[in-house]
Design an enzyme around this catalytic site. Structure first.
Site, PDB file in Angstrom:
ATOM      1  N   ASN A  11     -43.279  39.242  74.628  1.00  0.00           N
ATOM      2  CA  ASN A  11     -43.968  40.395  75.064  1.00  0.00           C
ATOM      3  C   ASN A  11     -45.199  41.150  73.894  1.00  0.00           C
ATOM      4  O   ASN A  11     -44.798  42.324  73.696  1.00  0.00           O
ATOM      5  CB  ASN A  11     -42.523  41.347  74.787  1.00  0.00           C
ATOM      6  CG  ASN A  11     -42.977  42.857  75.712  1.00  0.00           C
ATOM      7  OD1 ASN A  11     -42.138  43.863  75.359  1.00  0.00           O
ATOM      8  ND2 ASN A  11     -43.872  42.959  76.592  1.00  0.00           N
ATOM      9  N   CYS A  13     -48.415  39.592  74.105  1.00  0.00           N
ATOM     10  CA  CYS A  13     -49.763  39.092  74.594  1.00  0.00           C
ATOM     11  C   CYS A  13     -49.716  39.259  76.092  1.00  0.00           C
ATOM     12  O   CYS A  13     -50.361  40.309  76.471  1.00  0.00           O
ATOM     13  CB  CYS A  13     -49.941  37.538  74.555  1.00  0.00           C
ATOM     14  SG  CYS A  13     -50.014  37.124  72.615  1.00  0.00           S
ATOM     15  N   ARG A  14     -49.222  38.228  76.998  1.00  0.00           N
ATOM     16  CA  ARG A  14     -49.450  38.483  78.304  1.00  0.00           C
ATOM     17  C   ARG A  14     -48.997  39.710  79.094  1.00  0.00           C
ATOM     18  O   ARG A  14     -49.504  40.367  79.714  1.00  0.00           O
ATOM     19  CB  ARG A  14     -49.036  37.179  79.025  1.00  0.00           C
ATOM     20  CG  ARG A  14     -49.758  35.973  78.491  1.00  0.00           C
ATOM     21  CD  ARG A  14     -49.035  34.763  79.221  1.00  0.00           C
ATOM     22  NE  ARG A  14     -47.654  34.412  78.511  1.00  0.00           N
ATOM     23  CZ  ARG A  14     -46.892  33.637  78.774  1.00  0.00           C
ATOM     24  NH1 ARG A  14     -47.193  32.624  79.624  1.00  0.00           N
ATOM     25  NH2 ARG A  14     -46.009  33.490  78.172  1.00  0.00           N
ATOM     26  N   SER A  15     -47.516  40.176  78.893  1.00  0.00           N
ATOM     27  CA  SER A  15     -47.116  41.015  79.493  1.00  0.00           C
ATOM     28  C   SER A  15     -47.492  42.509  79.039  1.00  0.00           C
ATOM     29  O   SER A  15     -47.727  43.330  79.812  1.00  0.00           O
ATOM     30  CB  SER A  15     -45.338  40.912  79.336  1.00  0.00           C
ATOM     31  OG  SER A  15     -44.976  41.063  78.046  1.00  0.00           O
TER      32      SER A  15
END
Length: 163
Positions: A11, A13-15
């Site tokens: 939780n 980077c991407r999300s």
């Protein structure tokens, strides 16, 4: 109110990038005020921390501020509180499905697949990469956000709950 939870590993980077893209696209659409977005990680290593500095910089380059977000781990009540749990990759999907109560499993999906951007598509983890990898992730999650707005607008207009 439709509620979306975007899930990746830590939780950071991407999300958070997907949360920022979704929030921005929703705010600029007729769905503003009708869809809420949050994010979480399958692991709790970064709980309470802001997104990775490279993710913050990437989002900022695209006019989105995610610096105020804080990492958290997915929790049991998320399966009740959110209509959809949208996972970055197949590993996250497996982990979330393992945690999901039986009644919630049909509301867990891959983000890119659910949005209709890429059947079975996965968002790669940019953590060990550079700026180019974060930009690639941004392009993917922003495309998903645009497609999600279209999907949600269609389903909310038709009165289908949970989109």
């Amino acid at each position: 109110m439709t509620r979306l939870l975007v899930v990746c590993l830590g939780n950071i980077c991407r999300s958070p990038l997907a949360e920022g893209a979704l929030r921005a696209r929703i705010a600029a659409s007729p769905l503003a005020g009708r869809v809420e977005v949050d994010s979480a990680g399958t692991g709790g290593w970064h709980a309470g921390e802001p997104p990775d500095r490279r993710a913050i910089a990437c989002a900022r380059r695209h006019g989105v501020d995610i610096s105020g977000l804080r990492a958290r781990q997915i929790r049991p009540r998320d399966f009740h509180d959110f209509d959809w749990l949208l996972c970055a990759d197949a590993s996250n999907l497996r982990d979330v499905l393992r945690l999901a109560p039986p009644a919630a499993r049909d509301r867990v999906a891959l983000l890119l697949d659910w949005a209709g951007v890429a059947p079975g598509g996965q968002v790669p983890d940019p953590y060990y990469g550079g700026e180019d990898q974060f930009e690639e992730v941004w392009r993917m999650v922003d495309a998903a956000a645009r497609a999600a707005v279209e999907r949600l607008a269609r389903t909310l207009a038709s009165g289908i709950i949970g989109a």
